[in-house]
Motif scaffolding. Structure first.
Motif, PDB file in Angstrom:
ATOM      1  N   THR A   1      74.774  44.726  84.443  1.00 40.18           N
ATOM      2  CA  THR A   1      76.182  44.658  84.049  1.00 40.18           C
ATOM      3  C   THR A   1      76.402  43.538  83.030  1.00 40.18           C
ATOM      4  O   THR A   1      77.045  43.731  82.001  1.00 40.18           O
TER       5      THR A   1
ATOM      6  N   GLU B   1      77.749  43.816  79.201  1.00 44.69           N
ATOM      7  CA  GLU B   1      78.949  43.070  78.802  1.00 44.69           C
ATOM      8  C   GLU B   1      78.636  42.185  77.599  1.00 44.69           C
ATOM      9  O   GLU B   1      79.427  42.095  76.659  1.00 44.69           O
TER      10      GLU B   1
ATOM     11  N   SER C   1      78.001  51.427  85.743  1.00 45.68           N
ATOM     12  CA  SER C   1      78.585  52.529  84.975  1.00 45.68           C
ATOM     13  C   SER C   1      79.817  52.065  84.210  1.00 45.68           C
ATOM     14  O   SER C   1      80.062  52.505  83.091  1.00 45.68           O
ATOM     15  N   GLY C   2      80.595  51.182  84.841  1.00 46.82           N
ATOM     16  CA  GLY C   2      81.771  50.639  84.170  1.00 46.82           C
ATOM     17  C   GLY C   2      81.375  49.871  82.919  1.00 46.82           C
ATOM     18  O   GLY C   2      81.982  50.016  81.850  1.00 46.82           O
ATOM     19  N   ALA C   3      80.330  49.063  83.040  1.00 46.47           N
ATOM     20  CA  ALA C   3      79.874  48.263  81.901  1.00 46.47           C
ATOM     21  C   ALA C   3      79.306  49.160  80.800  1.00 46.47           C
ATOM     22  O   ALA C   3      79.529  48.914  79.611  1.00 46.47           O
ATOM     23  N   VAL C   4      78.580  50.210  81.206  1.00 45.61           N
ATOM     24  CA  VAL C   4      78.031  51.150  80.216  1.00 45.61           C
ATOM     25  C   VAL C   4      79.192  51.844  79.488  1.00 45.61           C
ATOM     26  O   VAL C   4      79.169  51.999  78.268  1.00 45.61           O
ATOM     27  N   ARG C   5      80.215  52.223  80.235  1.00 49.05           N
ATOM     28  CA  ARG C   5      81.367  52.906  79.635  1.00 49.05           C
ATOM     29  C   ARG C   5      82.037  52.020  78.583  1.00 49.05           C
ATOM     30  O   ARG C   5      82.382  52.471  77.495  1.00 49.05           O
ATOM     31  N   ARG C   6      82.227  50.742  78.916  1.00 55.34           N
ATOM     32  CA  ARG C   6      82.874  49.839  77.958  1.00 55.34           C
ATOM     33  C   ARG C   6      82.032  49.649  76.703  1.00 55.34           C
ATOM     34  O   ARG C   6      82.557  49.583  75.596  1.00 55.34           O
TER      35      ARG C   6
ATOM     36  N   LYS D   1      79.573  49.722  89.286  1.00 50.70           N
ATOM     37  CA  LYS D   1      79.721  48.520  88.459  1.00 50.70           C
ATOM     38  C   LYS D   1      78.979  48.670  87.132  1.00 50.70           C
ATOM     39  O   LYS D   1      79.558  48.448  86.063  1.00 50.70           O
TER      40      LYS D   1
END
Lengths: 272, 293
Positions: free
Chosen positions: B149, B153, B187-192, B185
């Protein structure tokens, strides 16, 4: 309010969550949403009966509803593959999420599955990819999402519908990275020690609330109709609160919600 | 008595295992030689190192440590490690887990669970991560999730592409639900990172399964896989137990995934660096004008 469940141990809760006479997603949908219209298919491969998707009215707002359905009775259970979805089930959910985003509808998910199906067809059609795509989609979905674990929350197959602004759990539901039987047989080569594994894996709603993995426990001691009434009020209130947020705030809060989990794992390099 | 003894003896000899006066086979020092699991050829470790741990006879790709992978893919001397201080602890106080971590740290893996940092590949700056197969089968706990993550980021902030090597047995069950949450978690960072218009290339290596397949391994813009790598959500043994059938030959191997449309290319270790640097080159930002027109 808490009834018997406060005295139940993790393994008893696991059995309760799997029990045949427990209410399934369909039962909740029928109670909570007026004029529910079911919408089928993933537009790519087929229609997975293990996942129910559609639109219904929550109070005065139309909402998208997605639920993993185990079914009642042997015949229906078999037809619904005991609530173990194939990739097309997750892609069916994905289609409805995108439609919800297009029309600005909140999404409400009901999760009840032993896990995503492990079979030849499921692997051929990319079970891992289907779950992964749902995770990234939900992380950036520009409408409010609430997930409710109503029975069993089995690993990635449950998480694929449980990335949300708020994750709630019924008092006797369980949520786990692996089935306690599976954990016991891998770690101790003895699936009979599932009871121990259930205890150590921290699968109950009470444990998960203290770990900040879920946000709220829905009491179910007073029977199904009271549970639904409570759930409905909480859903409406929470969605009203979400509506006050801008899309950016909503997405930041959702990101931070998951970002925090396990970020404490910082030890000086020489600690061991 | 005599007759019974006469018949018993040859039986023991045939079974081989219990024969006490067998001539010992040739002594093979394990730190000098390895046998290829695919074609059974006996290989010298030194020779294997020259071919980037690929069997010269059948092309089998041996398991490779995270640091060696990064050394192979990055331009010499350009790798700067990040977050090396993030290591596993036992958040749920799971019995026996502390000892398991300690034992894993005594292997060749040391403290590495996933190695993250910044490097240059073919002269192009990028963020890179490589998971470590020797540390509890590359399983993903909170430390792995946190490091990946943070890397994404950082890449999002710095506007850098990410190149990642996955190898994993899935989520680490000793960390329970917290391990599962790492899928969300990361996946959220990859999406951003993706929403920022940045490139992510994943290289799936043998084996990549479970929670890692169902999260950041399958979320890349371009997915490469090493020849013969096992890639799937459920492991083959779990599937066999579920459906009570033998699985077909080559099931869940990289070539199978290519055929089913889930990977972009099979990438041989020999040409991997060249391929990745070319892909990075295609995605270098900024306007380019062709001088000839």
């Amino acid at each position: 309010m808490w009834g018997v469940s406060a005295r139940m141990n993790a393994y008893e809760k696991l059995l309760a969550a799997r029990s045949n006479d427990r209410a399934t997603a369909k039962d909740y949908i029928a109670r909570l949403f007026l004029h529910f219209v079911e919408l089928h298919g993933d537009r790519r491969y087929g229609d997975d009966p293990a996942v129910i998707t559609g639109i219904g009215m929550l109070g005065r707002t139309p909402v998208t509803v997605i639920g993993i359905e185990k079914g009642h009775g042997t015949k229906e259970k078999i037809a619904r593959n005991f609530g173990s979805a194939h990739p097309e089930g997750y892609r069916k959910a994905l289609r409805q999420m995108r439609l919800a985003e297009k029309f600005g509808r909140p999404v409400i998910c009901f999760v009840d599955t032993a896990g995503a199906y492990c079979g030849i067809g499921a692997e051929e059609r990319g079970q891992g990819q289907a779950i992964a795509e749902n995770l990234t989609e939900l992380m950036g979905l520009k409408v409010p999402v609430i997930s409710i674990l109503i029975g069993e929350g089995g690993s990635g197959g449950a998480l694929a519908l449980a990335v949300a602004d708020e994750v709630w759990m019924l008092e006797n539901a369980v949520y786990s990275v692996i089935s306690p039987e599976g954990c016991a047989s891998i770690l101790w080569k003895d699936s009979g020690r599932a009871k121990d594994a259930a205890e150590h894996l921290k699968i109950t709603a009470q444990d998960l609330l203290s770990l900040h993995v879920i946000d709220r426990i829905i009491p179910e001691g007073l029977g199904f109709s009271k549970t639904c009434a409570f759930l409905k009020i909480q859903l409406i209130r929470t969605l009203n609160r979400s509506r006050a947020l801008s899309t950016e705030e909503l997405l930041n809060l959702r990101y931070e919600r998951f970002r925090r989990i396990g970020d404490h794992v910082v030890y000086p390099a020489d600690s061991t | 008595m005599i007759r019974r003894g006469l018949f018993k003896h040859p039986k023991n000899d045939l079974e081989g295992e219990i024969g006490h006066d067998r001539t010992p086979g040739p002594f093979v020092p394990e730190n000098l030689c390895v046998t290829c699991p695919s074609c059974r050829k006996l290989l010298f470790r030194d020779a294997l190192a020259d071919t980037s741990d690929v069997c010269p006879r059948c092309g089998w790709h041996f398991r490779m440590s995270a640091r060696r992978r990064i050394a192979l893919i990055s331009d010499e001397g350009t790798f700067r490690e990040q977050d090396a201080d993030v290591v596993s602890q036992n958040p749920l106080h799971f019995p026996g887990y502390d000892e398991k971590i300690k034992r894993a740290r005594r292997t060749e893996a040391g403290k590495d669970e996933v190695v993250c940092g910044i490097c240059r590949i073919g002269g192009l700056k990028c963020c890179v991560f490589a998971m470590e197969p020797a540390f509890m089968m590359g399983s993903m706990g909170t430390a792995v999730g946190e490091k990946i993550t943070r890397l994404f980021e950082h890449a999002t902030k710095a506007g850098l592409p990410v190149v990642g090597f996955t190898v994993s047995g899935g989520a680490r069950m000793q960390e329970g639900i917290l391990a599962l949450m790492q899928m969300a978690k990361t996946s959220g960072a990859v999406r951003r990172h993706s929403d920022a218009g940045l490139l992510y290339i994943a290289v799936l290596t043998n084996p990549t399964t479970g929670g890692v397949t169902a999260s950041f391994a399958m979320e890349a813009d371009i997915i490469l896989a090493e020849p013969g790598a096992l890639v799937g959500f459920a492991g083959p043994r779990v599937i066999e137990q579920t459906i009570r059938q033998k699985l077909p030959q080559g099931f869940q191997r990289a070539e199978f995934l290519l055929e089913k449309g889930f990977v972009d290319q099979i990438s041989n270790r020999k040409t991997q660096k060249q391929l990745i640097s070319r892909l990075l080159e295609f995605h270098v930002g900024g306007e380019r004008t062709d001088e000839r027109l």
